[in-house]
Enzyme design. Structure first.
Site, short mmCIF file in Angstrom:
data_model
loop_
_atom_site.label_atom_id
_atom_site.label_comp_id
_atom_site.label_asym_id
_atom_site.label_seq_id
_atom_site.Cartn_x
_atom_site.Cartn_y
_atom_site.Cartn_z
N GLU A 45 76.02 2.27 61.76
CA GLU A 45 74.67 2.77 62.21
C GLU A 45 73.85 2.89 60.85
OE1 GLU A 45 72.26 5.64 65.05
OE2 GLU A 45 74.15 6.15 64.49
N LYS A 116 68.71 0.57 69.88
CA LYS A 116 69.35 1.96 70.23
C LYS A 116 68.48 2.49 71.58
CE LYS A 116 71.29 6.26 68.57
NZ LYS A 116 71.56 7.23 67.52
N CYS A 149 75.85 4.69 68.49
CA CYS A 149 76.04 5.98 68.51
C CYS A 149 75.85 6.77 69.89
CB CYS A 149 75.36 6.51 67.57
SG CYS A 149 75.92 8.26 66.93
#
Length: 579
Positions: A45, A116, A149
């Site tokens: 990331e 995300k 994440c």
């Protein structure tokens, strides 16, 4: 088409404000992986820029469009080697909106991207929540999904991608605050029967210590390769056939889902102050809550109800002597495992009357599994027996293949308010389905009591990490680093009382436990029964300070409140795309 492919996870420590250096180093590491045959290469990331940005102004010089100069450079490498590469980077769109993005690049260019969707605390300083939900990309090396994440904290994200046919979830992260491979990563592979390729960064950035531990996790939850710390290339192999079997502990879980029971997954019951929501109209207000001790008992049930009652009474008495107010016993603990159709008992009946006498004598709440007979129908059931003799019954909703030979599936959930707190009931295989625990959390449960008779492996150890984590994060070895039912507790911000059969000769490992509501609270608020017949007890706190908003995570449910249910519609479809 070959079903086996070499894959690589890149672990890397980027440096803020040195984008060109970061990209050059990532290209070098990807070249190393491709040179030894990696067909799919996953990088961390925000690997091109670093992560801990103060605001939009600070990150602005480093954002790019997709496609753009950075993706073009990785596309050239992918074209050269005939491979696929996942790159994490800050993206700017045509409206000037910034996203924390992952892009999948193949030999012919960009295959797809993910933004995300579930922001961590840092993203709102500069990035919008993603608007590209639950995509699965078809490639010659398999069906590939992307998560970033924090996305993987939420059971819904990986589940939707698995329902969409993902063989591999490429999870890129800047994970912190615990030893890695993180239990969440392992559980998402395990419960969805797919691979997770985890590329995590390591190192220290603006006082934040990142955890490393990049790895490849197989569909059975086995970590096949791991890199604890440092820059490097981690190689492993995936087999698409293993992912497409979609089995969890031998069961075809995707065929056993019950979407008709999941509509509450599309609600957001913690978006308002839960103290107001759960008292709305005076209907089913939360119990006040208290601090209690809860126990789980594990033993090997016999084929004789009276002998099982004697064992239950002895363990309940011991739990009472240790201060417990609630004790959970295994699945079918009352009637035995061998022939449930023959040993099944009515509720109420002599067997449950026996439980009632134990509960009354000891002043305990008891949760116990049994085979239930109701007329011509049989159920795999659990009853919660109160000290005053009241009985609440739950009938298992998710049956294993063997259970379908004798039992009828239940058609609803059971939630019971007690002085200990709001208690939801699940039984064994139910807890293999993340949807089940989530529904009970959305109903405001403080604790899930789960009698179980689960064979196989659902826990694994950790040898310890060399990453210099700040106290009190543990770094040493842990025999139960991953316990799937600890994850069930943390992801739903509730206590999970898991009472499993222990009978190693028949494949039942026990490992019963009471697990706490905060995955990242150390030392852990839990107790595990790691031996044979016996108990584990732990404190369960459902109290709050006298404040407007809940002060206790089990009532606040931080993770549950951060869900994005508008994007979860696929969870309640009767037939998934590929099943």
């Amino acid at each position: 088409m070959s079903t086996k492919h070499k894959v690589a996870a890149i672990q890397f420590e980027p440096t803020m404000f040195e984008k060109e250096r970061n990209i050059a180093r990532l290209l070098e590491l990807c070249e190393q992986a491709a040179a030894v045959g990696a067909r799919l290469i996953v990088t961390p990331e925000m690997g091109t820029t670093g992560y801990c940005w103060f605001d939009r102004a600070e990150v602005a010089p480093f954002v790019e469009t997709i496609p753009g100069p950075t993706t073009n450079r990785f596309a050239a490498l992918a074209r050269k080697h005939g491979c696929y590469i996942v790159v994490g980077m800050p993206e700017v769109d045509e409206d000037g909106i910034y996203f924390n993005s992952a892009v999948l690049i193949g030999p012919d260019g960009i295959v797809g991207r993910h933004r995300k969707t579930h922001p961590y605390i840092s993203e709102p300083k500069w990035a919008a929540a993603g608007d590209l939900h639950n995509q699965v990309f078809e490639t010659p090396i398999g069906r590939i999904a992307l998560l970033i994440c924090m996305d993987i904290h939420f059971v819904e994200t990986a589940r939707l991608m698995a329902l969409g046919g993902a063989d591999v979830i490429c999870h890129i992260s800047n994970w912190l605050a615990e030893r890695t491979p993180a239990p969440y990563w392992i559980s998402r592979a395990f419960e969805n029967g797919c691979y997770v390729i985890e590329s995590n960064r390591w190192g220290l950035e603006r006082t934040v210590q990142f955890s490393g531990g990049s790895c490849v996790i197989a569909p059975d939850g086995q970590v096949t390769a791991v890199l604890d710390k440092g820059d490097g290339v981690l190689m492993s192999e995936i087999d698409l056939g293993a992912a497409r079997a979609r089995r969890v502990l031998g069961e075809t879980v995707f065929a056993q889902r019950r979407p008709e029971l999941y509509p509450e997954l599309l609600t957001d019951t913690f978006s308002w102050n839960p103290r107001d929501f759960f008292g709305l109209y005076g209907h089913e207000p939360w119990p006040a809550g208290k601090t209690s001790k809860v126990g789980v008992a594990q033993f090997a049930p016999r084929d004789d109800v009276s002998q099982n009652l004697d064992e239950i009474a002895a363990l309940a008495r011991k739990a009472r002597d240790e201060g417990a107010e609630l004790v959970v016993f295994p699945e079918l603990a009352l009637t035995g495992l061998a022939d449930p159709a023959t040993s099944a008992q009515p509720i109420a009946g002599p067997a449950t009357d026996g439980l009632g006498r134990i509960a009354s004598e000891l002043g305990l709440y008891l949760v116990c599994g049994l085979a239930e007979r109701d007329g011509d129908l049989l159920y795999n059931s659990a009853c919660l027996v109160a000290p005053d003799g009241g009985i609440s019954v739950y009938r298992k909703t998710h049956l294993t293949a063997d259970e379908r030979g004798w039992a009828t599936a239940g058609d609803g959930w059971t939630v019971v308010d007690t002085p200990i707190g709001r208690i939801g009931l699940l039984i064994g295989h139910d807890a293999s389905f993340p949807e089940a625990g989530r529904v009970l959390a959305l109903r405001g449960c403080d604790l899930i009591a789960c009698p179980a008779a689960i064979k196989g492996r659902f826990s694994s150890s950790h040898a310890g990490t060399q990453v210099d984590q700040p106290a009190p994060i543990p770094t040493g070895p842990d025999p139960h680093h991953w316990h799937h039912f600890r994850v069930r507790a943390g992801e739903n911000n509730l206590f999970f009382a898991f009472a499993n059969v222990v009978d190693p000769e028949r494949g039942y490992s026990g490992l019963s436990g009471v697990f706490g509501p905060d995955t990242f609270a150390f030392p852990r608020r839990e107790a595990i029964a790691a031996g044979g017949t016996g108990l584990a007890t732990a404190l369960v706190d459902t109290t709050n300070l006298d404040s407007v908003y809940p002060t206790n995570v089990v009532r606040r449910k931080d993770l549950v409140s951060m869900r994005m249910p508008h994007s979860y519609r696929g969870l309640v479809k009767a037939v998934a795309n590929n099943y």
